[in-house]
Design an enzyme around this catalytic site. Sequence first.
Site, PDB file in Angstrom:
ATOM      1  N   ASP A 159     -71.308 -26.136 -60.728  1.00 19.16           N
ATOM      2  CA  ASP A 159     -71.828 -25.745 -62.322  1.00 19.16           C
ATOM      3  C   ASP A 159     -70.652 -26.405 -63.028  1.00 19.16           C
ATOM      4  O   ASP A 159     -71.184 -26.698 -64.293  1.00 19.16           O
ATOM      5  CB  ASP A 159     -71.850 -24.333 -62.052  1.00 19.16           C
ATOM      6  CG  ASP A 159     -72.510 -23.773 -60.956  1.00 19.16           C
ATOM      7  OD1 ASP A 159     -73.895 -24.271 -60.871  1.00 19.16           O
ATOM      8  OD2 ASP A 159     -72.112 -22.937 -60.345  1.00 19.16           O
ATOM      9  N   HIS A 187     -72.831 -17.838 -59.096  1.00 23.30           N
ATOM     10  CA  HIS A 187     -73.347 -19.273 -59.060  1.00 23.30           C
ATOM     11  C   HIS A 187     -75.069 -18.607 -58.828  1.00 23.30           C
ATOM     12  O   HIS A 187     -75.420 -18.731 -57.741  1.00 23.30           O
ATOM     13  CB  HIS A 187     -73.027 -19.808 -57.848  1.00 23.30           C
ATOM     14  CG  HIS A 187     -73.603 -20.887 -57.419  1.00 23.30           C
ATOM     15  ND1 HIS A 187     -73.707 -22.094 -58.155  1.00 23.30           N
ATOM     16  CD2 HIS A 187     -74.633 -21.270 -56.337  1.00 23.30           C
ATOM     17  CE1 HIS A 187     -74.528 -23.015 -57.617  1.00 23.30           C
ATOM     18  NE2 HIS A 187     -75.157 -22.393 -56.582  1.00 23.30           N
TER      19      HIS A 187
HETATM   20  P1  NAX Z   1     -79.443 -27.683 -45.053  1.00 21.19           P
HETATM   21  O1  NAX Z   1     -80.609 -26.782 -44.533  1.00 21.19           O
HETATM   22  O2  NAX Z   1     -79.467 -28.994 -45.128  1.00 21.19           O
HETATM   23  O3  NAX Z   1     -78.394 -27.467 -43.775  1.00 21.19           O
HETATM   24  C1  NAX Z   1     -77.799 -26.269 -43.542  1.00 21.19           C
HETATM   25  C2  NAX Z   1     -77.401 -26.196 -42.166  1.00 21.19           C
HETATM   26  O4  NAX Z   1     -76.481 -25.142 -41.793  1.00 21.19           O
HETATM   27  C3  NAX Z   1     -78.356 -26.553 -40.875  1.00 21.19           C
HETATM   28  O5  NAX Z   1     -77.894 -27.635 -40.247  1.00 21.19           O
HETATM   29  C4  NAX Z   1     -78.276 -25.225 -40.241  1.00 21.19           C
HETATM   30  O6  NAX Z   1     -78.357 -25.281 -39.024  1.00 21.19           O
HETATM   31  C5  NAX Z   1     -76.833 -24.750 -40.540  1.00 21.19           C
HETATM   32  N1  NAX Z   1     -76.660 -23.336 -39.953  1.00 21.19           N
HETATM   33  C6  NAX Z   1     -77.597 -22.348 -40.516  1.00 21.19           C
HETATM   34  N2  NAX Z   1     -76.948 -21.251 -39.895  1.00 21.19           N
HETATM   35  C7  NAX Z   1     -75.855 -21.163 -39.416  1.00 21.19           C
HETATM   36  C8  NAX Z   1     -74.712 -20.731 -38.806  1.00 21.19           C
HETATM   37  N3  NAX Z   1     -74.902 -19.474 -38.770  1.00 21.19           N
HETATM   38  N4  NAX Z   1     -73.491 -21.009 -38.558  1.00 21.19           N
HETATM   39  C9  NAX Z   1     -73.418 -22.492 -38.699  1.00 21.19           C
HETATM   40  N5  NAX Z   1     -74.336 -23.385 -39.062  1.00 21.19           N
HETATM   41  C10 NAX Z   1     -75.518 -22.569 -39.615  1.00 21.19           C
HETATM   42  O7  NAX Z   1     -78.741 -27.180 -46.230  1.00 21.19           O
HETATM   43  P2  NAX Z   1     -77.875 -27.654 -47.458  1.00 21.19           P
HETATM   44  O8  NAX Z   1     -78.587 -28.763 -48.411  1.00 21.19           O
HETATM   45  O9  NAX Z   1     -76.579 -28.557 -46.474  1.00 21.19           O
HETATM   46  O10 NAX Z   1     -77.016 -26.523 -48.092  1.00 21.19           O
HETATM   47  C11 NAX Z   1     -76.415 -25.532 -47.543  1.00 21.19           C
HETATM   48  C12 NAX Z   1     -76.368 -24.470 -48.265  1.00 21.19           C
HETATM   49  O11 NAX Z   1     -75.502 -24.678 -49.621  1.00 21.19           O
HETATM   50  C13 NAX Z   1     -77.453 -23.892 -48.906  1.00 21.19           C
HETATM   51  O12 NAX Z   1     -77.346 -22.369 -48.642  1.00 21.19           O
HETATM   52  C14 NAX Z   1     -77.515 -23.946 -50.415  1.00 21.19           C
HETATM   53  O13 NAX Z   1     -78.134 -22.986 -51.122  1.00 21.19           O
HETATM   54  C15 NAX Z   1     -76.183 -24.112 -50.755  1.00 21.19           C
HETATM   55  N6  NAX Z   1     -75.855 -24.696 -52.011  1.00 21.19           N
HETATM   56  C16 NAX Z   1     -74.654 -24.352 -52.671  1.00 21.19           C
HETATM   57  C17 NAX Z   1     -74.428 -24.813 -53.918  1.00 21.19           C
HETATM   58  C18 NAX Z   1     -73.353 -24.195 -54.767  1.00 21.19           C
HETATM   59  O14 NAX Z   1     -72.938 -24.905 -55.694  1.00 21.19           O
HETATM   60  N7  NAX Z   1     -72.979 -23.150 -54.293  1.00 21.19           N
HETATM   61  C19 NAX Z   1     -75.095 -26.063 -54.491  1.00 21.19           C
HETATM   62  C20 NAX Z   1     -75.686 -26.768 -53.524  1.00 21.19           C
HETATM   63  C21 NAX Z   1     -76.443 -25.941 -52.402  1.00 21.19           C
HETATM   64  O15 NAX Z   1     -77.767 -25.626 -52.915  1.00 21.19           O
END
Ligand code: NAX
Length: 328
Positions: A159, A187
């Site tokens: 952000d 956030h």
């Molecule tokens: P993806 O769905 O591409 O990848 C998430 C990965 O996490 C998957 O491979 C899944 O198998 C794995 N996973 C799920 N549960 C798990 C656990 N208990 N232990 C280990 N791995 C686990 O998501 P992606 O686009 O990479 O985004 C990840 C997260 O970042 C989401 O929650 C998203 O909302 C968040 N974001 C946060 C942002 C921020 O500024 N704070 C911005 C970007 C993003 O939206």
Amino acid sequence: TRTPVNVTVTGAAGQIGYALLFRIASGHLLGADVPVKLRLLEIPQGMKAAEGTAMELDDCAFPLLKGIDIFDDPNQGFDGANVALLVGARPRTKGMERGDLLSANGGIFKPQGAAINAHAADDIKVLVVGNPANTNALIAQAAAPDVPAERFTAMTRLDHNRAISQLAKKTGADVTDIKRLTIWGNHSATQYPDIFHAEIAGKNAAEVVGDEQWLADTFIPTVAKRGAAIIEARGASSAASAANAAIDHVHTWVNGTAAGDWTSMGIPSDGSYGVPEGLISSFPVTCKDGKYEIVQGLDINEFSRKRIDASVAELVEERDAVRELGLI
Ligand code: NAX
């Protein structure tokens, strides 16, 4: 030769993980002279894809990368971790209520916090990226009573970087001319990007802009809703920019902010600026020697006050909801 730093990345097989791991391995997280060992944590369904990413990391022959291990057990994944990037989370799916979202994520971040408490290195630093990031960080922190609370942080650097870029575009300045911008609060769409203390080439940014209407109607909503705009355009959520922000967050925390500048981090409140103590909220911070401090003494005008208060009220609601669910 230095001992490698152990960096644990959860959600390693996801899209942010894919953008993040190569930059950690090439030295952008901690510095060009710091060797790293990667510990990838996934769920069982993500293990195979994580192995594929590890094969590609091998194929880069990164000079600083001293090992890659992949786990689906948090106790092993966080063993000896010096830095933990908690990226994997449960996304909100259609029809999901907030309570469902919070409890699904509690099921991830509570055991991860407990594993960090039991197995991470004494100097562990945690960044939560997975949403709802601030409250997930609070859950992990509550499950790790032996780790100093301030080691749990949530990412608002994306952000922050988005706000700098929008402000640069508006004023024709270079991004490097913009200092002291602040993201306050959660956030989420309630976050408040504050330019009243920001500087553009040494001049007060709000005065350079001179247009409160633009601030209220364009700048703030553009920054706050940028994630949705990326999804709309790309058909997928922010990944490379989120990974870049995670790199920036940890790099700044470890290596410090530049003189005269500050950054934004979601950190446990000490009560500063009327944010209830213990909430993980974004603040202006300076970093030095691996520690951060909230910038004190800023004058908060009425425009800012009501926006900070609104975002903090949302954090209070989220905290109360996870408390009710027994997650903290
Ligand atoms: P993806 O769905 O591409 O990848 C998430 C990965 O996490 C998957 O491979 C899944 O198998 C794995 N996973 C799920 N549960 C798990 C656990 N208990 N232990 C280990 N791995 C686990 O998501 P992606 O686009 O990479 O985004 C990840 C997260 O970042 C989401 O929650 C998203 O909302 C968040 N974001 C946060 C942002 C921020 O500024 N704070 C911005 C970007 C993003 O939206």
